[in-house]
Design an enzyme around this catalytic site. Structure first.
Site, PDB file in Angstrom:
ATOM      1  N   GLU A  23       6.135  46.174   9.522  1.00 14.72           N
ATOM      2  CA  GLU A  23       7.505  45.673   9.671  1.00 14.72           C
ATOM      3  C   GLU A  23       7.544  44.582  10.730  1.00 14.72           C
ATOM      4  O   GLU A  23       6.704  44.554  11.643  1.00 14.72           O
ATOM      5  CB  GLU A  23       8.442  46.818  10.078  1.00 14.72           C
ATOM      6  CG  GLU A  23       9.905  46.418  10.190  1.00 14.72           C
ATOM      7  CD  GLU A  23      10.834  47.605  10.396  1.00 14.72           C
ATOM      8  OE1 GLU A  23      12.056  47.392  10.417  1.00 14.72           O
ATOM      9  OE2 GLU A  23      10.334  48.745  10.528  1.00 14.72           O
ATOM     10  N   ASN A 170      16.614  49.934   2.086  1.00  9.17           N
ATOM     11  CA  ASN A 170      15.884  50.830   2.988  1.00  9.17           C
ATOM     12  C   ASN A 170      16.876  51.594   3.852  1.00  9.17           C
ATOM     13  O   ASN A 170      17.810  50.998   4.405  1.00  9.17           O
ATOM     14  CB  ASN A 170      14.947  50.034   3.889  1.00  9.17           C
ATOM     15  CG  ASN A 170      14.440  50.867   5.059  1.00  9.17           C
ATOM     16  OD1 ASN A 170      13.551  51.703   4.905  1.00  9.17           O
ATOM     17  ND2 ASN A 170      15.031  50.681   6.239  1.00  9.17           N
ATOM     18  N   GLU A 171      16.676  52.894   3.965  1.00 11.52           N
ATOM     19  CA  GLU A 171      17.532  53.735   4.810  1.00 11.52           C
ATOM     20  C   GLU A 171      19.001  53.353   4.648  1.00 11.52           C
ATOM     21  O   GLU A 171      19.732  53.113   5.614  1.00 11.52           O
ATOM     22  CB  GLU A 171      17.086  53.682   6.274  1.00 11.52           C
ATOM     23  CG  GLU A 171      15.714  54.290   6.493  1.00 11.52           C
ATOM     24  CD  GLU A 171      15.356  54.539   7.943  1.00 11.52           C
ATOM     25  OE1 GLU A 171      16.152  54.181   8.841  1.00 11.52           O
ATOM     26  OE2 GLU A 171      14.265  55.101   8.193  1.00 11.52           O
ATOM     27  N   TYR A 237       9.827  61.685  10.421  1.00 19.37           N
ATOM     28  CA  TYR A 237       8.996  61.420  11.592  1.00 19.37           C
ATOM     29  C   TYR A 237       8.789  62.710  12.394  1.00 19.37           C
ATOM     30  O   TYR A 237       9.680  63.562  12.480  1.00 19.37           O
ATOM     31  CB  TYR A 237       9.657  60.372  12.496  1.00 19.37           C
ATOM     32  CG  TYR A 237       9.590  58.965  11.958  1.00 19.37           C
ATOM     33  CD1 TYR A 237       8.464  58.171  12.167  1.00 19.37           C
ATOM     34  CD2 TYR A 237      10.641  58.436  11.223  1.00 19.37           C
ATOM     35  CE1 TYR A 237       8.399  56.874  11.664  1.00 19.37           C
ATOM     36  CE2 TYR A 237      10.584  57.140  10.715  1.00 19.37           C
ATOM     37  CZ  TYR A 237       9.459  56.369  10.937  1.00 19.37           C
ATOM     38  OH  TYR A 237       9.390  55.094  10.439  1.00 19.37           O
ATOM     39  N   GLU A 294       7.821  56.280   5.038  1.00 13.85           N
ATOM     40  CA  GLU A 294       7.785  56.216   6.502  1.00 13.85           C
ATOM     41  C   GLU A 294       7.488  57.622   7.024  1.00 13.85           C
ATOM     42  O   GLU A 294       8.233  58.556   6.740  1.00 13.85           O
ATOM     43  CB  GLU A 294       9.097  55.696   7.101  1.00 13.85           C
ATOM     44  CG  GLU A 294       9.349  54.219   6.832  1.00 13.85           C
ATOM     45  CD  GLU A 294      10.539  53.660   7.596  1.00 13.85           C
ATOM     46  OE1 GLU A 294      10.849  54.180   8.702  1.00 13.85           O
ATOM     47  OE2 GLU A 294      11.170  52.707   7.090  1.00 13.85           O
ATOM     48  N   GLN A 343       3.250  52.690  12.136  1.00 14.26           N
ATOM     49  CA  GLN A 343       3.019  51.513  11.329  1.00 14.26           C
ATOM     50  C   GLN A 343       1.585  51.033  11.531  1.00 14.26           C
ATOM     51  O   GLN A 343       0.829  51.648  12.281  1.00 14.26           O
ATOM     52  CB  GLN A 343       4.013  50.424  11.684  1.00 14.26           C
ATOM     53  CG  GLN A 343       5.442  50.751  11.285  1.00 14.26           C
ATOM     54  CD  GLN A 343       6.409  49.603  11.557  1.00 14.26           C
ATOM     55  OE1 GLN A 343       6.018  48.470  11.804  1.00 14.26           O
ATOM     56  NE2 GLN A 343       7.680  49.918  11.545  1.00 14.26           N
TER      57      GLN A 343
END
Length: 489
Positions: A23, A170-171, A237, A294, A343
């Site tokens: 990103e 995204n999101e 996460y 992610e 990432q």
């Protein structure tokens, strides 16, 4: 001692489960990958050669770009054409820095070319238009004389690129627009209509999926839009504390934080099972993939660094987290067909860290390296002595087995901080030879620095005993082991 018996081949472990994510965030793109044509750091077409060489070692199959939250404020036309004509933009999500847009569509596909990886592009739904998204897909993939294809040619690319995957937003439940699931489902149906296949190419369409345990989001998206998608995403996460305000430190942690981190990582299994059950109700044939695009550890940033750059160190704990996730992904690979760790360079649970011209490989990089041979292999089911499928054995022990071309790849992890573990695996066939045996093992907070870049690195593993069709593995605490054996004889 834990005794595990391998039974039958199940689903294939898609190589894309070992995907990456890059990103426009901190030094993830600029310096981490892109140094430009005039930089003294060795590069090829602007991409630093040491980073490319390292990433090729772990056979990166696919790279997701340009975000992340950045995707829903990214306007692609500002990142194509001559450098002097690029339109700089403010990265409002990550530090408020000005992004020069010198890394854009052409540079991304050059990155993929050098890595021999596939494209997973995320489009802008949050602040972009349907026409903008349609034009971008045309620019990338159409081989005709249309305005967007001609613009690509004017910028130096005659032939279209191969675009394997396209994410529609995204999101969207958060930074991508703070939408409710039904609203996004309707928008998704509209936007994806204009992500067209040109010629013989097929672009797999990925709908924005849930945040962690938001099962309602998955249910609504599958009910309203499953027929229009090839995959649905999921983000989760690992936060040691479970709290976003104070996540915990990357380096200074105690034993409790170690085990809390592993415990929260293992919640991925529950998430994949429950989201998978919802998807199965709407899609029993499992045509729609689940992409965990992610995942990884997220700690408080290192002191003295920009909070918006999400730079954190990377220890043996992170390598263990990666291995535990790999095992979970393998078990669910009948539905999970891609994941993208967050990432690739200099951001969150990175493969590589850079400091100007210097570069190091993190423990997580080495974990990925030890699992390369599981890519595109057949997952092998196992049972314990009581006949229970999927049993890990001892409390702090886990394993995964795959087979490809008559070679079994066995990976095991012992995340106990103090105690050795012995694992006995009975394979379906007699072991003819041990092809390789490697181990990653270090103190809990051990990490690589630019002064000591090999403090945590794989070594030969000598704790393998072959007994007919059985493998006896002696695993030290805080270790990951991969043993490859050839069957027959």
């Amino acid at each position: 001692m834990s005794i595990i018996t391998a039974t039958s081949r199940a689903h294939r472990i898609d190589r894309r489960i070992y995907g990456q994510f890059a990103e426009h965030l901190g030094r993830g793109i600029y310096e981490g990958l892109w140094v430009g044509e005039q930089n003294e750091i060795p590069h090829k077409n602007g991409l630093r050669t040491d980073a490319i060489a390292a990433l090729r070692e772990i056979k990166v199959p696919v790279v997701r770009w340009p975000g992340g939250c950045f995707a829903d404020e990214y306007h692609w036309l500002g990142g194509v054409g001559p450098a002097e004509d690029r339109r700089a933009m403010v990265n409002t999500h990550w530090g408020g820095v000005v992004d020069p847009n010198t890394f854009g569509t052409h540079e991304y596909f050059e990155l993929l070319h050098q890595l021999d990886a596939e494209a997973y592009v995320n489009g802008n739904v949050g602040s972009g238009s349907v026409a903008e998204m349609q034009d971008w897909v045309e620019y990338m993939t159409l081989d005709k004389h249309t305005p967007m294809a001609e613009l690509r040619r004017a910028h130096g690319r005659e032939q279209p690129w191969k675009l394997q995957f396209f994410g529609v937003g995204n999101e969207s439940w958060g930074c991508g627009g703070n939408m409710l699931p039904l609203h996004y489902a309707n928008l998704y149906r509209q936007y994806q209509t204009f992500v067209r296949d040109y010629g013989d190419s097929h672009v797999a369409k990925v709908a924005c999926g849930a945040n962690a345990d938001d099962y309602e989001w998955t249910d609504v998206l599958m009910a309203r839009a499953a027929g229009h998608m090839d995959a649905l995403s999921l983000h989760y996460y690992t936060l040691p504390t479970g709290e976003w305000d104070v996540k915990g430190a990357a380096l200074s942690f105690d034993d409790a934080a170690w085990y809390d981190t592993i415990h929260r990582t293992r919640q991925m299994d529950t998430l994949l099972r429950r989201h998978g059950e919802i998807m199965d109700r709407h899609d029993p044939a499992r045509r729609v993939g689940l992409f965990v695009d992610e995942w990884g550890t997220w700690y408080d940033v290192e002191q003295g660094t920009n909070p918006g750059f999400l730079f954190q160190q990377n220890t043996m704990r992170d390598a263990i987290v990666a291995a535990v996730n790999f095992h979970i992904f393998h078990r669910h690979a009948a539905r999970v067909r891609m994941t993208n760790i967050a990432q690739m360079v200099n951001v969150l649970q990175a493969m590589l860290l850079t400091d100007g011209p210097r570069l190091l490989k993190t423990p997580t990089f080495h974990a990925f390296g030890m699992y390369v041979d599981h890519q595109d292999a057949d997952f092998v089911e196992t049972v314990d002595d009581a006949g229970r499928p999927g049993s890990r054995g001892a409390a702090h022990l886990d394993h995964t087995i795959s087979v490809k071309d008559d070679v079994y790849t066995v990976s095991a992890v012992n995340w106990d901080l103090e105690t050795d573990a012995e694992l006995v695996l009975r394979l379906p066939e007699r072991v003819a030879e041990v092809v390789s045996a490697r181990m990653l093992h270090a103190a809990a907070s051990a990490h690589n620095t630019f002064d000591e870049p090999d403090a945590v690195t794989p070594v030969d593993f000598t704790g393998t005993v072959v007994e007919g069709s059985g493998l006896r593995l002696a695993l030290p605490p805080r270790s990951i082991v991969t043993v490859r054996v050839r069957a027959g004889g």
